[in-house]
Design an enzyme around this catalytic site. Structure first.
Site, PDB file in Angstrom:
ATOM      1  N   ARG A 300      53.942 -24.743  44.556  1.00 23.86           N
ATOM      2  CA  ARG A 300      52.852 -23.777  44.721  1.00 23.86           C
ATOM      3  C   ARG A 300      53.135 -22.713  45.766  1.00 23.86           C
ATOM      4  NH1 ARG A 300      47.982 -28.232  44.183  1.00 23.86           N
ATOM      5  NH2 ARG A 300      48.230 -28.438  41.937  1.00 23.86           N
ATOM      6  N   SER A 420      47.750 -34.996  45.382  1.00 23.24           N
ATOM      7  CA  SER A 420      46.591 -35.160  46.265  1.00 23.24           C
ATOM      8  C   SER A 420      45.701 -36.303  45.792  1.00 23.24           C
ATOM      9  CB  SER A 420      45.772 -33.874  46.354  1.00 23.24           C
ATOM     10  OG  SER A 420      45.289 -33.509  45.085  1.00 23.24           O
TER      11      SER A 420
END
Lengths: 647, 249
Positions: A300, A420
């Site tokens: 990202r 996550s």
């Protein structure tokens, strides 16, 4: 006489809090009070879309937990704590199977096994998923288990309650929590043998984020103001693909790229043609061109920087605006509905355009905080995580624990997609036994703590909220929050430079001045969210100082923290393995000058010197109303830090 | 020159015992506005069309992307989420009211605890032996998974109950959301082992037999959950169970 059951207070009803609650409940050694700001099933974990990683290797690609470990550490630019990440990656397959047993509707293969897809920062299909709402599905299944325990009388839920702070005794040990009833506005204390903060991230500090409205980071900040260390605050993940909006920037999951989505802009500046009428030849697939190996699935931080560069430096944003295309129109409608239906519907609902028919317009948005409360852990003689250690996930305040996005060790300088959900569930489950052993051995049980400790905490907070509700200045707190968030967007985002950061840090004191002139704009004494919000805003101002000062002081380029001035300029033909050879040669004596091309050797020396100085966890501590930042070593004993490369 | 504005008419109530009243608001128009951003604008400068310094409007919200279910309210007469109510797509003035089937907490915020109690009553969970590593979960056809996934997208928002003529503040009807959850868990190979316990919970007062078959629930569901299919399926399952219980007595 049977021993009293221990009392554990868990704050937060997302994945980390629910996992910890489940683990503790099933031990039958403790009663759990689950404090949540809102009804369960509403927490921010539901927003996670694309999936959860585990190296189950169901496709026979040769994936393994070690590969998962390597990708995570490399993705985080070597700033993550290696023993913890290794343990997480090794536990990941069992976590997926557990969630599957609990009834999560994971997509399946034709044979009925778990299906996996690719995500950013890896070359393996490692991401299990449940449609396009994996986070929601995982939260629900954990919530269901907790509901069973509630039915059995092992959990007491306290929803519509806010955690204000820890009750600390004279030795600074956490003995419970101060709780605020968001309806009656009553403030009271709860005694507990341990308190777990599973309170999520701080993205509301920024005006343009994918965060839920509750993600103010206030609980973690309060812990910091009470003496807990806050680590790596400057590492804020900017997600490359979000949908522009006024009230929030909605996430467009990385799974859109995992399922074949391509990012491009028209080659001609200011091209306003219908995207479908722009021929292939005139499209610039910049990620695919620059990163042939990982393509659209670079991590990202890399993708966000490239989009930023294309839009602001090359002026190639769609029609001159700050947007690029994320294109799925080359895939069949049936495939898209099955694999990505949920998120594509959301895009359609919020923009009116159907992504199955026309490319989506997206832009990066603040998404996740790699940093958070510093937490401890213990390894055994073999370097593995000691499963019952009371130190696991404990903050620097004894008896106060943190898990999930509120902690700091699992994602380093940049989090990989679909890690996550894993780290939230992992930390929640992993800490359970340790929290119980802490509660069993804590020197004084909560009943023996003088009642004045609780009374003092209660009277402090009652007084504070009374004075907040009487504030009668000129500043609207909601407006002030927006202004703070815009300042952070403008100055502490993807591309950072010291001059701007210094200006931003100084401007925070203006916000503190304005904060003193706040008006409590709601006078109702029932279900009044404004006093709480004003208190949270105060926390967000403190948080913005941690983030900005951390960014200002860290003079390097690592993961999501990009300061072009300190870019070490990796030679384009450099191979990261050279660095391993270089290290080996060094360990055997000396490195010959002709062993590597000179530009490579120079780069490796720069890289090594930079790591010696900056491969450290930044630790913020609250002193005189300012973050005092120091640096602590990172455990890199399992894998030699090396330059990242994705092309 | 008059600036383009957004007009809102909002039903307010200061606390659960006080009388509701209406207030009108007018805020500057901005592109990409939704009902949430309107309410946020009101927070930033709380004033009605003719009165300065009123309390900001209170509403429930969290994710703002229609996966958490919080911001459900009645918008122009229709129950839906405020986040997906785009100003450009709805009629002006925008009329906002709290859901009518749940007790009002304040303004547009309601207490949907009854929905969570219903989930507890119908045992909406899979009984597992514990979180220790017991290996893989059961093998399942992807088609079954797909049906379960659709049902599992229920975010306990309450649209189906707001729309249901059978569901009232003073009865104990469980409602479509809970019935659909029974179907979800009875479809799971492990969940099916306790199917009868769930069916028993929906066979008594307030259970499946009280459904008047108005079919309003399925129309109102923002996630397109086939609620009427679930109701039919649970009716069938309970009938079979009745028959079985009778024969095996």
């Amino acid at each position: 006489m049977a021993q009293r059951k221990k009392k554990i207070i868990i704050v937060g009803g997302g994945l980390a809090g629910l996992s910890a609650a489940m683990k503790i409940c099933e031990s039958d050694q403790a009663e759990v009070t689950l404090v949540a700001y809102q009804s369960l099933k509403r927490s921010h974990s539901v927003c996670a879309q694309g999936g959860i990683n585990a190296a189950i290797d169901s496709k026979g690609e040769g994936d393994s937990p070690d590969n998962h470990f390597y990708d995570t550490i490399k993705g985080g630019d070597f700033l993550a704590e290696q023993p913890l990440v290794r343990d997480m990656c090794y536990k990941a397959p069992a976590i997926i199977h557990l969630m599957d047993r609990m009834g999560v509707a994971f997509n399946r293969t034709p044979e009925g096994h778990l299906a996996f897809r690719r995500f950013g920062g890896t070359l393996y299909s490692r991401t299990a998923f449940s449609g396009a709402t994996t986070g929601q599905q995982l939260v629900y299944s954990l919530d269901e288990q907790i509901r069973k325990y509630e039915h059995d009388g092992l959990v007491q839920k306290m929803v519509w309650h806010e955690y204000l702070g820890a009750v600390l005794d004279s030795k600074g040990v956490c003995r419970g929590a101060i709780i605020h009833d968001l309806r009656t506005n009553e403030i009271f204390t709860l005694a507990g043998d341990a308190v777990i903060l599973a309170t999520g991230g701080p993205s509301q500090v920024y005006a343009g984020s994918t965060a839920s409205t509750v993600n103010t980071g206030a609980a973690a900040t309060m812990a910091y103001m009470q003496g807990a260390k806050y680590a790596n605050g400057e590492f804020i993940q900017i997600h490359p693909t979000a949908i522009p909006g006024r009230d929030k920037l909605r996430l467009m999951s990385e799974s859109a790229r995992g399922e074949g989505g391509r990012i491009w802009v028209p080659k001609r500046e200011g091209d306003t043609r219908d995207p479908l009428k722009i021929p292939e030849m005139e499209r610039y697939y910049f990620l695919e061109e620059k990163y042939p190996l990982f393509g659209n699935l670079v991590p990202r931080d890399v993708a966000s920087r490239e989009i930023y560069d294309v839009v602001y430096n090359q002026n190639l944003g769609i029609g001159g605006q700050s947007m690029v295309y994320l294109d799925l129109t080359h895939k069949s409608k049936e495939f898209l509905q099955d694999r990505l239906g949920g998120i594509l519907d959301i895009y359609k609902k919020f923009t009116g355009d159907d992504p199955k028919l026309t490319p989506m317009k997206i832009f990066p948005a603040v998404h996740y905080s790699m940093g958070g409360l510093w937490t401890d852990y213990e390894t055994d003689s073999a370097g593995m995580i000691e499963p019952k250690s009371p130190r696991n996930q404990m903050t620097s305040i004894q008896g106060l624990y943190a898990a999930g996005e509120a902690d700091c060790h699992y994602h380093g300088a940049n989090r990989l997609g679909a890690n996550s959900l894993l780290s939230c569930i992992y930390t929640g489950l992993m800490m359970g036994p340790g929290v119980l052993s802490y509660a069993a051995q804590v020197s004084k049980s909560t009943e023996d703590v003088p009642s004045s400790v609780f009374d003092d905490a209660k009277s402090y907070w009652t007084g504070r909220f009374k004075s907040i509700s009487q504030l009668n200045g000129r500043e609207n707190p909601y407006k002030l929050h927006r202004d703070l968030g815009e300042m952070m967007m403008a100055n502490v985002l993807i591309v950072r430079d010291n001059k701007t950061l210094e200006k931003a840090f100084n401007s925070i004191s203006d916000f503190e001045t304005r904060f003193k002139d706040v008006k409590c704009v709601d006078s109702n004494d029932w279900a009044n969210p404004t006093p709480s919000f004003i208190n949270q805003l105060y926390c967000m101002i403190q948080l913005s100082k941690i983030i900005t000062k951390g960014a200002l002081m860290r003079d390097e380029f690592r993961g999501a923290h990009y300061k072009p001035e300190f870019d070490l300029k990796q030679p384009s033909d450099f191979d990261p393995h050279e660095y391993i050879h270089y290290q080996e040669q060094k360990n055997f004596g000396e490195v010959k000058d002709d062993a590597f091309p000179k530009s490579h050797l120079d780069y490796m020396k720069r890289f090594e010197a930079n790591n010696n100085k900056w491969l450290k966890t930044s630790i913020a501590q609250f002193e005189d109303n300012q973050p005092n930042i120091t640096y602590a070593d990172v455990n890199t004993s399992l894998m030699i830090p090396r330059p990242r490369k994705y092309d | 020159m008059s600036q383009k504005t957004i007009k809102l008419k909002i039903k307010r109530q200061d606390n659960p015992r006080s009388k509701p009243y209406w207030q009108e608001f007018e805020i500057p128009y901005q592109p990409l506005s939704n009902v949430i951003s309107c309410l946020q604008d009101i927070q930033k400068s709380p004033a009605t069309a003719n009165e300065l310094g009123v309390n900001p409007v209170i509403w429930d919200c969290s994710c703002l992307e229609e996966v958490c279910g919080s911001c459900t309210m009645i918008i122009n007469g229709r129950v839906r989420q405020a986040c997906t109510a785009l100003v450009d797509q709805i009629e002006s003035p925008i009329v906002l009211e709290p859901m009518s089937k749940f007790p009002v907490v304040r303004d547009l915020m309601v207490d949907r605890n009854r929905m969570f109690r219903a989930l507890k009553k119908v045992k909406a969970w899979v009984d597992i032996d514990g979180s220790q590593d017991l290996g893989e979960g059961p093998i399942m056809a992807d088609s079954v998974r797909a049906t379960r996934y659709t049902l599992s997208e229920c975010m306990t928002c309450g649209c189906c109950l707001e729309a249901c003529p059978q569901y009232t503040k003073d009865n104990s009807f469980l409602g479509a959301a809970a019935f659909s959850q029974v179907r979800l868990f009875n479809l799971h190979p492990t969940g099916a082992m306790h199917a009868d316990e769930r069916l028993e919970e929906v066979m008594g007062k307030g259970g499946i037999a009280d459904c008047g078959n108005a079919q309003a629930c399925v129309e109102a569901c923002p996630k397109n959950i086939p609620l009427t299919d679930s109701i039919a399926d649970i009716s069938r399952q309970t009938s079979l169970k009745l028959l079985k219980d009778l024969l095996l007595k």
